[in-house]
Structures are given as C-alpha cells and as structure tokens.
Design an enzyme around this catalytic site. Structure first.
Site, PDB file in Angstrom:
ATOM      1  N   ASP A  11      26.313   5.028  38.984  1.00 24.64           N
ATOM      2  CA  ASP A  11      27.860   4.449  38.964  1.00 24.64           C
ATOM      3  C   ASP A  11      29.057   6.023  38.792  1.00 24.64           C
ATOM      4  O   ASP A  11      28.525   7.129  38.239  1.00 24.64           O
ATOM      5  CB  ASP A  11      28.103   4.070  37.608  1.00 24.64           C
ATOM      6  N   SER A  12      29.728   6.051  39.667  1.00 21.99           N
ATOM      7  CA  SER A  12      30.984   6.840  38.788  1.00 21.99           C
ATOM      8  C   SER A  12      30.531   7.291  38.072  1.00 21.99           C
ATOM      9  O   SER A  12      31.683   8.511  37.319  1.00 21.99           O
ATOM     10  CB  SER A  12      32.136   6.384  39.875  1.00 21.99           C
ATOM     11  N   TYR A  43      36.002   7.364  40.698  1.00 15.96           N
ATOM     12  CA  TYR A  43      35.756   7.357  42.245  1.00 15.96           C
ATOM     13  C   TYR A  43      36.820   6.863  43.330  1.00 15.96           C
ATOM     14  O   TYR A  43      37.363   6.956  44.203  1.00 15.96           O
ATOM     15  CB  TYR A  43      34.552   6.876  42.719  1.00 15.96           C
ATOM     16  N   GLY A  44      37.254   5.910  42.678  1.00 11.49           N
ATOM     17  CA  GLY A  44      38.166   4.133  43.743  1.00 11.49           C
ATOM     18  C   GLY A  44      39.665   5.339  44.170  1.00 11.49           C
ATOM     19  O   GLY A  44      40.165   4.323  44.663  1.00 11.49           O
ATOM     20  N   CYS A  74      28.366   1.179  41.829  1.00 12.29           N
ATOM     21  CA  CYS A  74      29.237   1.628  41.971  1.00 12.29           C
ATOM     22  C   CYS A  74      29.824   0.768  43.237  1.00 12.29           C
ATOM     23  O   CYS A  74      28.883   1.258  44.352  1.00 12.29           O
ATOM     24  CB  CYS A  74      29.222   3.114  42.575  1.00 12.29           C
ATOM     25  N   ASN A  75      30.742  -0.421  42.949  1.00  9.83           N
ATOM     26  CA  ASN A  75      31.602  -0.615  43.750  1.00  9.83           C
ATOM     27  C   ASN A  75      32.396   0.259  45.113  1.00  9.83           C
ATOM     28  O   ASN A  75      31.946  -0.138  46.717  1.00  9.83           O
ATOM     29  CB  ASN A  75      32.304  -2.062  43.645  1.00  9.83           C
ATOM     30  N   THR A  76      32.750   1.220  45.134  1.00  6.02           N
ATOM     31  CA  THR A  76      33.084   1.814  45.388  1.00  6.02           C
ATOM     32  C   THR A  76      32.904   3.186  46.535  1.00  6.02           C
ATOM     33  O   THR A  76      32.893   2.802  47.855  1.00  6.02           O
ATOM     34  CB  THR A  76      33.830   2.794  44.636  1.00  6.02           C
ATOM     35  N   GLU A 154      38.211   0.234  28.620  1.00  4.41           N
ATOM     36  CA  GLU A 154      37.693   0.877  28.504  1.00  4.41           C
ATOM     37  C   GLU A 154      39.010   1.248  27.714  1.00  4.41           C
ATOM     38  O   GLU A 154      38.408   1.796  26.712  1.00  4.41           O
ATOM     39  CB  GLU A 154      37.938   2.334  29.514  1.00  4.41           C
ATOM     40  N   CYS A 186      34.129  -5.301  41.198  1.00  9.89           N
ATOM     41  CA  CYS A 186      34.445  -3.537  40.430  1.00  9.89           C
ATOM     42  C   CYS A 186      33.263  -3.615  40.007  1.00  9.89           C
ATOM     43  O   CYS A 186      33.442  -4.771  39.009  1.00  9.89           O
ATOM     44  CB  CYS A 186      35.945  -3.295  40.558  1.00  9.89           C
ATOM     45  N   THR A 187      32.582  -2.642  38.837  1.00 11.03           N
ATOM     46  CA  THR A 187      31.795  -2.583  38.018  1.00 11.03           C
ATOM     47  C   THR A 187      32.108  -2.917  36.291  1.00 11.03           C
ATOM     48  O   THR A 187      31.269  -3.311  35.300  1.00 11.03           O
ATOM     49  CB  THR A 187      30.927  -1.106  37.993  1.00 11.03           C
ATOM     50  N   HIS A 188      33.597  -3.170  36.270  1.00 11.41           N
ATOM     51  CA  HIS A 188      34.318  -2.793  35.200  1.00 11.41           C
ATOM     52  C   HIS A 188      34.354  -4.996  35.022  1.00 11.41           C
ATOM     53  O   HIS A 188      34.895  -5.171  33.968  1.00 11.41           O
ATOM     54  CB  HIS A 188      35.623  -2.588  34.539  1.00 11.41           C
TER      55      HIS A 188
HETATM   56  N1  DGL Z   1      32.543   2.615  39.132  1.00  9.78           N
HETATM   57  C1  DGL Z   1      33.779   2.270  39.667  1.00  9.78           C
HETATM   58  C2  DGL Z   1      34.382   0.927  41.076  1.00  9.78           C
HETATM   59  O1  DGL Z   1      32.740  -0.140  40.486  1.00  9.78           O
HETATM   60  C3  DGL Z   1      34.628   2.116  39.612  1.00  9.78           C
HETATM   61  C4  DGL Z   1      35.278   3.110  38.484  1.00  9.78           C
HETATM   62  C5  DGL Z   1      36.180   4.403  39.600  1.00  9.78           C
HETATM   63  O2  DGL Z   1      36.999   4.043  39.677  1.00  9.78           O
HETATM   64  O3  DGL Z   1      35.550   5.527  39.937  1.00  9.78           O
HETATM   65  O4  DGL Z   1      33.895   0.667  41.582  1.00  9.78           O
END
Ligand code: DGL
Length: 294
Positions: A11-12, A43-44, A74-76, A154, A186-188
C-alpha cells in the site's frame, strides 16, 4: 500442503493493513510480507504516471522477496495501475481491491444505484464505475472523493463529533441520490464503518473492499492450490462479528512489515488500522524501491 511462501501485500502507507487484517482473519496461518511506502504516502493526490511508477516499484520489491501472490491493497494503485502491473508482472497472480469490491456491490444493489468513496485519484479514474458497469451496465455509479477521512483516521478521530460532521458533509449528497450500496474505496475507510453507517442510515449497505479482496485472494489460491495450508486442513475463520485479534493468527507473528520511512506516529496508526501493534518493522529506503523500476 499448499504453498507456504508468504503473500505480498502493499500500500502507499499503512492503510493496507486493513486488507492484511482481513487476510489474517480469513486465513490465519498465511504469512504476509507487507510493504508500506510511508516515505511517499499519500499517493491519492499524485499523477497517474507517478502512481504507476511507485506501484511497480512496490510490487517488484515484494516479488524479489519470493512471495506467491501480490495483493495491491491500495485503492489508488488498484484504480490507476492494475492493468499496468498485470502487464509487467507475470511471475505471480496480482490482485487489486477494486474488482472484488465492485463485484460485491454490483451483485447486492437492488436499486442499481451505487456510491463509491475514495481518494481523488481513485474517484477520478472511474475504475469502480467501469468494473461495476462491466458486470451490469444498468447500475448508476456516483463517486465522491473524501480526502479528509484519511487524516481523521490517522489522528485516531474515529468516533468523534468532528468525524461525524465530515461524514455528513461528504455523504448526505449520496444519500439524497438514493444509493443503496456504498463502496468504501480507500484502505482507511473500513475503520470509519460504524460512524459512516450510523450517519447514512441502515438503508444503505456498506461494501468493504478489504474484506472482499481477502476472499478473492483465497479463491484464487484455492484454484491454484497455493493456499496455506490447503483448504481441507483449515479451521473455520473468525466471523466478522466475533471478537477477532490479529495476534491470535499464527501467520501474523511470522509476517514481515517493511516501511520506507519510520514515521513518528507509525505505531499508533498501525494499531488503529490493524487493531494490533506491529511485531517489528524493517526499513527499505526509497532508493532501494527506485532501483526496482528498471
Ligand atoms: N492507501 C490509499 C488508498 O487506498 C489511501 C492513502 C493515499 O492517498 O495514499 O487509496
């Protein structure tokens, strides 16, 4: 039997630990090598070219550690770069979080109106809409970036008034659009599940991409005979509603966690996302990641 090599998950940053958690819940004896690019997160908000480049570096770093599968947690990266990664990585199966989440939503939306929330890059890519419409072109998909959710998680602001206000700010519009399913893209976001559900109401079902991705990983490994241990030697996984702690899963203690920066708050963020402290972390520098690009 099965293949006892670990599953590579990246993941990012640390958000992908929500996906790792679902893997430990479903397959408690699987080991994971997790890579969080904490030096370059988020990364978003980055360009597609950069997201593709970083994604490939992360993937190759794990591939060099002899993983049996790559889970793009990572969804992005999954939204922008999954085809690119699949073209470049032929050694092991590569799965992202978009397709499993899209499939779950497409088959569950009776009203054929689905909302997708995620980072700006994820929503802009239209990846969830494309995946959903490839299953059912009649489904209307509404996307909404929710950039404040990641910092709220976070900061540990999970069940607070400020979070509730932010959820209302982003999501009331979706409720008015009459969606009946909402993908947490999104992961969070699974961490905010309860506050999101209580804000949007029970009429809208939340689709957790992390959970469906873990199921997809298991499905693929079963088909390939690489799940560890093989299905017939498994015990039933912990149910979602049951008290589950990752520490109880055998694979967790034997897993490795790599980060590109040891940030001052990594312990508390990991604890929030995984529900447990990390057993130990290893540092991999950005230079080492960049070397994997060629
Ligand atoms: N892990 C990223 C996602 O799931 C969220 C954090 C990011 O912007 O990198 O898109």
């Amino acid at each position: 039997m099965g293949d006892s090599r670990p599953i590579g998950v990246f993941d990012s940053g640390l958000g992908g630990l929500t996906v790792a958690k679902e893997i430990f819940r479903l397959m408690p004896r699987e080991r994971i090598i997790y890579l969080g690019d904490t030096a370059r997160v988020p990364y978003g908000g980055k360009s597609e070219e950069t997201i593709r480049r970083f994604g490939l570096q992360d993937a190759r770093t794990l591939l060099d550690l002899d993983v049996k599968m790559l889970v793009v947690a990572c969804n992005t990266v999954s939204s922008v770069a999954i085809d690119y990664l699949e073209r470049h990585i032929k050694e092991v199966p590569v799965i992202g979080v978009v397709l499993p989440g899209a499939r779950a939503a497409a088959t569950r939306s009776a009203e054929k109106r689905v909302g997708v929330i995620g980072t700006a890059a994820t929503v802009r890519s239209g990846a969830y809409a494309k995946a959903i419409n490839s299953i059912d072109p009649g489904i209307k998909v509404y996307g909404k970036p929710c950039p404040l959710f990641v910092p709220l998680v976070e900061e540990g602001l999970i069940d607070s008034d400020i979070t509730r206000l932010v959820v209302q700010h982003y999501l009331y519009e979706m409720v008015d659009l009459g969606i009946d399913s909402l993908i947490l893209g999104c992961t969070h976001y699974p961490i905010l599940m309860e506050v999101i559900q209580s804000t949007v109401g029970n009429r809208i079902q939340l689709v957790d991409s992390a959970l469906w991705t873990a199921k997809e990983a298991q499905h693929i490994m079963r088909a390939l005979g690489t799940e560890y241990p093989a299905a017939q030697e498994q015990q039933a996984p912990a149910k979602r509603a049951e008290q589950f702690t990752v520490e109880a899963s055998e694979g967790f203690a034997a897993s490795r966690f790599l980060v590109s920066d040891v940030t001052p708050n990594f312990e508390s963020v990991a604890e929030t996302l995984l529900g447990a402290g990390l057993p130990g972390i290893e540092k991999v520098s950005v230079e080492e990641l960049e070397e994997k690009e060629a």
